[in-house]
Motif scaffolding. Structure first.
Motif, PDB file in Angstrom:
ATOM      1  N   MET A   1       0.895  -1.221   0.104  1.00  0.00           N
ATOM      2  CA  MET A   1      -0.165  -0.010   0.336  1.00  0.00           C
ATOM      3  C   MET A   1       0.925   1.130   0.170  1.00  0.00           C
ATOM      4  SD  MET A   1      -2.941   1.335   2.767  1.00  0.00           S
ATOM      5  CE  MET A   1      -4.100  -0.385   2.305  1.00  0.00           C
ATOM      6  N   THR A   2       0.409   2.303  -0.787  1.00  0.00           N
ATOM      7  CA  THR A   2       1.478   3.287  -0.968  1.00  0.00           C
ATOM      8  C   THR A   2       0.956   4.408   0.452  1.00  0.00           C
ATOM      9  OG1 THR A   2      -0.135   4.854  -2.301  1.00  0.00           O
ATOM     10  CG2 THR A   2       1.408   3.125  -3.431  1.00  0.00           C
ATOM     11  N   LEU A   3       2.058   5.332   0.660  1.00  0.00           N
ATOM     12  CA  LEU A   3       1.676   6.349   1.678  1.00  0.00           C
ATOM     13  C   LEU A   3       0.577   7.380   0.947  1.00  0.00           C
ATOM     14  CD1 LEU A   3       2.308   7.920   4.028  1.00  0.00           C
ATOM     15  CD2 LEU A   3       4.500   8.782   2.893  1.00  0.00           C
ATOM     16  N   ALA A   4       0.465   7.710   0.008  1.00  0.00           N
ATOM     17  CA  ALA A   4      -0.729   8.492  -0.554  1.00  0.00           C
ATOM     18  C   ALA A   4      -2.044   7.541  -0.277  1.00  0.00           C
ATOM     19  CB  ALA A   4      -0.679   8.740  -2.036  1.00  0.00           C
ATOM     20  N   GLN A   5      -2.057   6.356  -0.557  1.00  0.00           N
ATOM     21  CA  GLN A   5      -3.255   5.443  -0.434  1.00  0.00           C
ATOM     22  C   GLN A   5      -3.536   5.352   1.126  1.00  0.00           C
ATOM     23  OE1 GLN A   5      -5.620   4.258  -2.492  1.00  0.00           O
ATOM     24  NE2 GLN A   5      -6.743   4.050  -0.690  1.00  0.00           N
ATOM     25  N   ARG A   6      -2.601   5.344   1.943  1.00  0.00           N
ATOM     26  CA  ARG A   6      -2.919   5.254   3.173  1.00  0.00           C
ATOM     27  C   ARG A   6      -3.306   6.372   3.945  1.00  0.00           C
ATOM     28  NH1 ARG A   6      -4.668   2.489   7.032  1.00  0.00           N
ATOM     29  NH2 ARG A   6      -3.766   2.718   8.965  1.00  0.00           N
ATOM     30  N   LEU A   7      -2.782   7.757   3.587  1.00  0.00           N
ATOM     31  CA  LEU A   7      -3.525   8.887   3.803  1.00  0.00           C
ATOM     32  C   LEU A   7      -4.993   8.837   3.614  1.00  0.00           C
ATOM     33  CD1 LEU A   7      -0.507  11.219   2.721  1.00  0.00           C
ATOM     34  CD2 LEU A   7      -1.453  11.275   5.062  1.00  0.00           C
ATOM     35  N   LEU A   8      -5.524   8.585   2.355  1.00  0.00           N
ATOM     36  CA  LEU A   8      -6.635   8.501   1.958  1.00  0.00           C
ATOM     37  C   LEU A   8      -7.619   7.625   2.829  1.00  0.00           C
ATOM     38  CD1 LEU A   8      -6.763   8.400  -1.937  1.00  0.00           C
ATOM     39  CD2 LEU A   8      -7.540  10.304  -0.432  1.00  0.00           C
ATOM     40  N   ASP A   9      -6.946   6.381   3.181  1.00  0.00           N
ATOM     41  CA  ASP A   9      -7.788   5.468   4.030  1.00  0.00           C
ATOM     42  C   ASP A   9      -8.105   6.027   5.458  1.00  0.00           C
ATOM     43  OD1 ASP A   9      -7.623   3.584   1.896  1.00  0.00           O
ATOM     44  OD2 ASP A   9      -5.934   2.394   2.794  1.00  0.00           O
ATOM     45  N   LEU A  10      -7.119   6.627   5.720  1.00  0.00           N
ATOM     46  CA  LEU A  10      -7.109   7.423   7.259  1.00  0.00           C
ATOM     47  C   LEU A  10      -8.160   8.560   7.081  1.00  0.00           C
ATOM     48  CD1 LEU A  10      -3.567   6.843   8.612  1.00  0.00           C
ATOM     49  CD2 LEU A  10      -5.803   5.530   9.372  1.00  0.00           C
ATOM     50  N   GLY A  11      -8.286   9.019   5.955  1.00  0.00           N
ATOM     51  CA  GLY A  11      -9.250  10.291   5.807  1.00  0.00           C
ATOM     52  C   GLY A  11      -8.479  11.580   5.930  1.00  0.00           C
ATOM     53  N   LEU A  12      -7.257  11.700   5.823  1.00  0.00           N
ATOM     54  CA  LEU A  12      -6.311  12.891   5.877  1.00  0.00           C
ATOM     55  C   LEU A  12      -5.951  13.321   4.630  1.00  0.00           C
ATOM     56  CD1 LEU A  12      -3.744  11.007   8.526  1.00  0.00           C
ATOM     57  CD2 LEU A  12      -5.709  12.732   9.044  1.00  0.00           C
ATOM     58  N   VAL A  13      -5.816  14.480   4.770  1.00  0.00           N
ATOM     59  CA  VAL A  13      -5.515  15.571   3.268  1.00  0.00           C
ATOM     60  C   VAL A  13      -4.416  16.289   3.708  1.00  0.00           C
ATOM     61  CG1 VAL A  13      -6.681  17.125   1.666  1.00  0.00           C
ATOM     62  CG2 VAL A  13      -8.343  15.339   2.528  1.00  0.00           C
ATOM     63  N   LEU A  14      -3.457  16.220   2.835  1.00  0.00           N
ATOM     64  CA  LEU A  14      -2.128  16.977   2.997  1.00  0.00           C
ATOM     65  C   LEU A  14      -2.727  18.433   2.594  1.00  0.00           C
ATOM     66  CD1 LEU A  14       0.666  14.826   1.583  1.00  0.00           C
ATOM     67  CD2 LEU A  14      -0.047  15.062   3.850  1.00  0.00           C
ATOM     68  N   ASP A  83       5.437  13.614  -5.823  1.00  0.00           N
ATOM     69  CA  ASP A  83       4.599  12.658  -5.390  1.00  0.00           C
ATOM     70  C   ASP A  83       5.353  11.812  -4.040  1.00  0.00           C
ATOM     71  OD1 ASP A  83       5.729  10.345  -6.110  1.00  0.00           O
ATOM     72  OD2 ASP A  83       4.610  10.372  -7.890  1.00  0.00           O
ATOM     73  N   LEU A  84       4.530  10.956  -3.307  1.00  0.00           N
ATOM     74  CA  LEU A  84       5.287  10.581  -2.143  1.00  0.00           C
ATOM     75  C   LEU A  84       5.722   8.963  -2.288  1.00  0.00           C
ATOM     76  CD1 LEU A  84       2.717  11.847   0.491  1.00  0.00           C
ATOM     77  CD2 LEU A  84       4.964  12.508   0.148  1.00  0.00           C
ATOM     78  N   THR A  85       5.798   8.463  -3.578  1.00  0.00           N
ATOM     79  CA  THR A  85       5.947   7.266  -3.795  1.00  0.00           C
ATOM     80  C   THR A  85       7.472   6.732  -3.538  1.00  0.00           C
ATOM     81  OG1 THR A  85       6.446   7.706  -6.147  1.00  0.00           O
ATOM     82  CG2 THR A  85       4.303   7.046  -5.813  1.00  0.00           C
ATOM     83  N   ARG A  86       8.271   7.799  -3.591  1.00  0.00           N
ATOM     84  CA  ARG A  86       9.774   7.427  -2.961  1.00  0.00           C
ATOM     85  C   ARG A  86       9.929   7.599  -1.635  1.00  0.00           C
ATOM     86  NH1 ARG A  86      13.542  11.592  -5.725  1.00  0.00           N
ATOM     87  NH2 ARG A  86      14.930  10.233  -4.550  1.00  0.00           N
ATOM     88  N   VAL A  87       8.965   7.845  -0.790  1.00  0.00           N
ATOM     89  CA  VAL A  87       9.096   7.793   0.555  1.00  0.00           C
ATOM     90  C   VAL A  87       9.130   6.557   1.091  1.00  0.00           C
ATOM     91  CG1 VAL A  87       8.225   8.498   2.881  1.00  0.00           C
ATOM     92  CG2 VAL A  87       7.988  10.206   0.842  1.00  0.00           C
ATOM     93  N   ARG A  88      10.528   6.159   1.815  1.00  0.00           N
ATOM     94  CA  ARG A  88      10.197   4.601   2.259  1.00  0.00           C
ATOM     95  C   ARG A  88      10.328   4.721   3.709  1.00  0.00           C
ATOM     96  NH1 ARG A  88      11.818  -0.378   1.109  1.00  0.00           N
ATOM     97  NH2 ARG A  88      13.207  -1.679   2.438  1.00  0.00           N
ATOM     98  N   GLN A  89      11.139   5.426   4.439  1.00  0.00           N
ATOM     99  CA  GLN A  89      10.792   5.549   6.000  1.00  0.00           C
ATOM    100  C   GLN A  89      11.283   6.907   6.449  1.00  0.00           C
ATOM    101  OE1 GLN A  89      13.412   2.546   7.796  1.00  0.00           O
ATOM    102  NE2 GLN A  89      12.474   2.971   9.739  1.00  0.00           N
ATOM    103  N   ILE A  90      10.667   7.420   7.477  1.00  0.00           N
ATOM    104  CA  ILE A  90      11.050   8.562   8.218  1.00  0.00           C
ATOM    105  C   ILE A  90      12.093   8.085   9.139  1.00  0.00           C
ATOM    106  CG2 ILE A  90      10.376  10.181   9.783  1.00  0.00           C
ATOM    107  CD1 ILE A  90       7.684  10.482   8.166  1.00  0.00           C
ATOM    108  N   LEU A  91      13.262   8.316   9.032  1.00  0.00           N
ATOM    109  CA  LEU A  91      14.394   8.140   9.966  1.00  0.00           C
ATOM    110  C   LEU A  91      14.479   8.660  11.293  1.00  0.00           C
ATOM    111  CD1 LEU A  91      17.046   7.574   6.977  1.00  0.00           C
ATOM    112  CD2 LEU A  91      15.694   5.975   8.132  1.00  0.00           C
ATOM    113  N   LYS A  92      14.378  10.092  11.148  1.00  0.00           N
ATOM    114  CA  LYS A  92      14.441  10.865  12.417  1.00  0.00           C
ATOM    115  C   LYS A  92      13.420  11.847  12.448  1.00  0.00           C
ATOM    116  CE  LYS A  92      16.599  13.143  15.803  1.00  0.00           C
ATOM    117  NZ  LYS A  92      17.716  12.894  16.674  1.00  0.00           N
TER     118      LYS A  92
END
Length: 153
Positions: A1-14, A83-92
């Motif tokens: 699942m992509t980060l963008a999809q997860r945002l949608l699933d949680l009802g969050l809008v950037l 877009d957010l497809t390259r975001v793998r992990q927030i390290l810090k």
């Protein structure tokens, strides 16, 4: 699942944009990392969570502010990367809490952003290093400001 999809699933809008307010970059990308500049809990130009913890604002309101600031950080990433497809992990995650001298709940405030990172990225990629500190003041009287270091694919 992509980060963008997860945002949608949680009802969050950037936010529509997270452009910096001065002559600096909102995001700098270098060697597979993205360094996201400090983000306040803003809606457009309006700071929505203001004041000092321990005097003006309570922990739940500041946690909400931390979540809003995190969403602004993700919006800044989206603006920089397309877009957010390259975001793998927030390290810090670094969280700065505008607080009175006797306030000690800085980590509880930071939990607002940390919990959202975990919700968005799951148990494997939601793990991140974190610092939370109290400061005497923040720009525009924000109660919280955060910055991020993000691993990119």
């Amino acid at each position: 699942m992509t980060l963008a999809q997860r945002l949608l699933d949680l009802g969050l809008v950037l936010p529509e944009t997270a452009a910096p307010g001065a002559r600096y970059a909102a995001v700098v990308v270098h060697d597979g990392l993205a360094w996201v500049s400090g983000q306040l809990p803003r809606d457009g130009d309006r700071v929505i969570a203001m004041g000092k913890l321990g005097r003006d604002i309570d922990i739940p309101a500041a946690q909400h502010g931390a979540r809003i600031a995190l969403l602004r950080g993700l919006a800044a990433l989206r603006d920089e990367l397309g877009d957010l497809t390259r975001v793998r992990q927030i390290l810090k995650l670094a969280v700065y809490v505008n607080s009175t001298e006797d306030f000690t709940g800085h980590s509880a405030v930071a939990d607002g952003a940390s919990a959202l990172i975990y919700e968005l990225l799951g148990p494997e990629f939601g793990k991140h290093a974190r610092t939370s500190v109290g400061v005497a003041q923040l720009p525009r009287d924000g109660c919280v400001e955060l910055d991020l270091v993000v691993a990119l694919a």
